[in-house]
Enzyme design. Structure first.
Site, PDB file in Angstrom:
ATOM      1  CE  LYS A   1      12.702  19.035 -10.892  1.00 28.31           C
ATOM      2  NZ  LYS A   1      11.607  19.408 -11.806  1.00 28.31           N
TER       3      LYS A   1
ATOM      4  CE1 TYR B   1      -4.503  -9.697 -45.897  1.00 29.28           C
ATOM      5  CE2 TYR B   1      -5.795  -8.642 -47.622  1.00 29.28           C
ATOM      6  CZ  TYR B   1      -4.787  -8.595 -46.683  1.00 29.28           C
ATOM      7  OH  TYR B   1      -4.058  -7.438 -46.531  1.00 29.28           O
TER       8      TYR B   1
ATOM      9  CD  GLN C   1      -2.625  -1.897 -46.449  1.00 34.35           C
ATOM     10  OE1 GLN C   1      -2.657  -2.506 -47.513  1.00 34.35           O
ATOM     11  NE2 GLN C   1      -2.859  -0.603 -46.364  1.00 34.35           N
TER      12      GLN C   1
ATOM     13  CB  SER D   1      14.273  22.346 -15.030  1.00 36.74           C
ATOM     14  OG  SER D   1      13.403  23.450 -15.145  1.00 36.74           O
TER      15      SER D   1
ATOM     16  CG  HIS E   1      -1.769  -1.221   1.354  1.00 30.20           C
ATOM     17  ND1 HIS E   1      -2.896  -1.471   0.607  1.00 30.20           N
ATOM     18  CD2 HIS E   1      -1.603  -2.302   2.165  1.00 30.20           C
ATOM     19  CE1 HIS E   1      -3.398  -2.637   0.953  1.00 30.20           C
ATOM     20  NE2 HIS E   1      -2.624  -3.173   1.883  1.00 30.20           N
TER      21      HIS E   1
ATOM     22  CD  GLU F   1       9.449  12.046 -15.471  1.00 27.62           C
ATOM     23  OE1 GLU F   1       9.427  12.820 -16.462  1.00 27.62           O
ATOM     24  OE2 GLU F   1       9.665  12.439 -14.308  1.00 27.62           O
TER      25      GLU F   1
END
Length: 464
Positions: A283, A317, A322, A277, A156, A290
């Site tokens: 930073k 087909y 495609q 940054s 948790h 990310e």
């Protein structure tokens, strides 16, 4: 410019339809698979006497020349010929004349593209497995270096019990092991050669499918011509396996993102795998993690696309199919790119072991060990659980930890506590005593690492 099917039509294809219908801008990456399949098919046609041997040899030489020129950057594909199959056939005919028109005898673009996709996916599965194994090696190497790096484990997102960085990473190593096995399973199931299925009902020519299968390195033939050209379940299975793999990479990315923050500061990424940054000079951002977390959605989207494309298609087909290529190509490219950057980023990551240890000393993560201590003294576990809960509550009020409580404090709660409680509550003891199979004790994690390394070696031997 006349299409290969021009005999049936009285009008030229509208230019808008021509562009809309064309797949050459993305299926051009199948050029090697397409030419390899055509070489095997032409060779078979000559061996079977369906075309003259000298014609087959001329076709094969022409195809080899086209392959070399494509790889040397000397070929520019044309939208006028719609897809890679028609582009290659047109180039062949331009170079060797009417003999090139014999190549397509006994096959359809339907089984041709089914073959190309299987050849391509087989190759890419092997490449992705290699990349996963490379990342697993980075995990085991970093884990061996940090067998005793105590840190809190979480449930948790709350500090729960003591573990080690090595134990934590072996959890991800086992996830990746299953990712490899899923890709291996996908490879084994899809290792069937569809060429010879024709448009849907095979052919009247006396082709030798098994010869072509051997030439192209497939384990088996597809057993039904309708199935051979009209299903892409192996693409769905691949995209499912890749989605699960990306989920695992995304979860580890999320851990690293959190651990890089000042709130945790468990790890620091190398400058080469971080960004800054434009306005905040302090930073140092984990952009790689990310982006991996974000790109996971692309792969999920490809899986959803493929399932949706196939869900309402009648046999055999249909042009809808495609759409398989861009979904599969995009997912493969994304996964490979993520693995290629994740491995060196992880390998160069620095652990802040002191911060991990400090975090482990707070949050009462040895409370279960304290309850186990009482249980081993004869106290029923549920009673021990309640006793330790009272201890924790007392510690919180006094801003203490279990390790800093005095013996008098312990005795006031239960007469079962002795001086040996401090050793039992030491985080190193808490980890070392968890030596059951799967636990975080250093010798047990070493066994886990050895097992993963053995798995890596066995897969590499099989792939060699």
């Amino acid at each position: 410019m006349a299409k290969l099917w021009a005999g049936r039509f009285q009008k030229e294809t509208d230019l808008v339809v021509n562009d809309f219908n064309s797949s050459i801008l993305f299926d051009c990456r199948l050029y090697k698979e397409d030419i390899t399949g055509s070489i095997a098919h032409a060779t078979m046609l000559g061996r079977q006497g369906i075309i003259e041997e000298h014609e087959a040899e001329k076709i094969v030489e022409g195809l080899k020349g086209i392959l070399k020129d494509i790889e040397d950057g000397k070929v520019e594909f044309s939208l006028d010929y719609e897809d890679i199959h028609m582009n290659v056939e047109q180039l062949l005919t331009e170079r060797i004349g009417d003999t090139g028109k014999r190549l397509h005898t006994g096959r359809s673009r339907n089984d041709q593209v089914a073959l190309d996709m299987r050849l391509y996916v087989k190759k890419e599965i092997k490449e992705i497995i290699k990349l996963i194994l490379g990342f697993m090696k980075a995990l085991t190497a970093k884990s061996r270096e940090n067998l005793d790096a105590v840190m809190p484990g979480y449930t948790h997102l709350q500090r729960a019990q003591p573990t080690t960085f090595a134990h934590y990473m072996m959890a991800y190593a086992n996830m990746l092991k299953r990712d490899v096995s899923r890709l291996q399973d996908c490879y084994e199931r899809m290792d069937e050669m569809p060429l010879g299925s024709g448009a849907l009902a095979s052919t009247t020519y006396p082709i030798d499918r098994d010869f072509v299968r051997e030439q192209l390195g497939f384990a088996r033939l597809t057993d039904n011509s309708l199935d051979g050209v009209s299903d892409r379940d192996y693409c769905v299975e691949l995209l499912s396996a890749l989605s699960i793999l990306m989920m695992h990479l995304s979860r580890l990315s999320e851990e690293i993102i959190s651990w890089c923050s000042w709130e945790f500061k468990f790890v620091e990424l190398d400058d080469a795998y971080s960004t800054g940054s434009s306005i905040m000079p302090q930073k140092k951002n984990p952009d790689v993690c990310e982006l991996i977390r974000g790109k996971t959605g692309r792969v999920y989207g490809a899986l959803t696309t493929m399932l949706t494309v196939l869900k309402g298609l009648p046999l055999a087909y249909n042009k809808d199919m495609q759409e398989d290529k861009e979904a599969v190509f995009g997912a493969i490219d994304t996964v490979k790119q993520c693995l290629e950057v994740f491995t060196p980023m992880f390998s160069t990551m620095t652990l802040r072991r002191d911060n991990m240890r400090k975090a482990a000393s707070r949050g009462f993560i040895n409370a279960t060990d304290c309850a186990d201590y009482l249980t081993k003294k004869g106290v029923p576990f549920r009673d021990a659980y309640k006793t330790v809960g009272r201890l924790v509550n007392q510690c919180i009020k006094a801003d203490e930890t279990l390790e800093t409580m005095t013996m008098r404090d312990f005795a006031a709660i239960s007469n079962k506590f002795g001086d040996d409680v401090y050793d039992a509550l030491d985080l190193r003891t808490c980890v070392a005593e968890r030596k059951v199979i799967g636990g975080p004790a250093p010798q047990e994690v070493t066994r886990q690492i050895d097992k993963i390394d053995k798995f890596i070696a066995e897969v590499e031997d099989d792939e060699a």
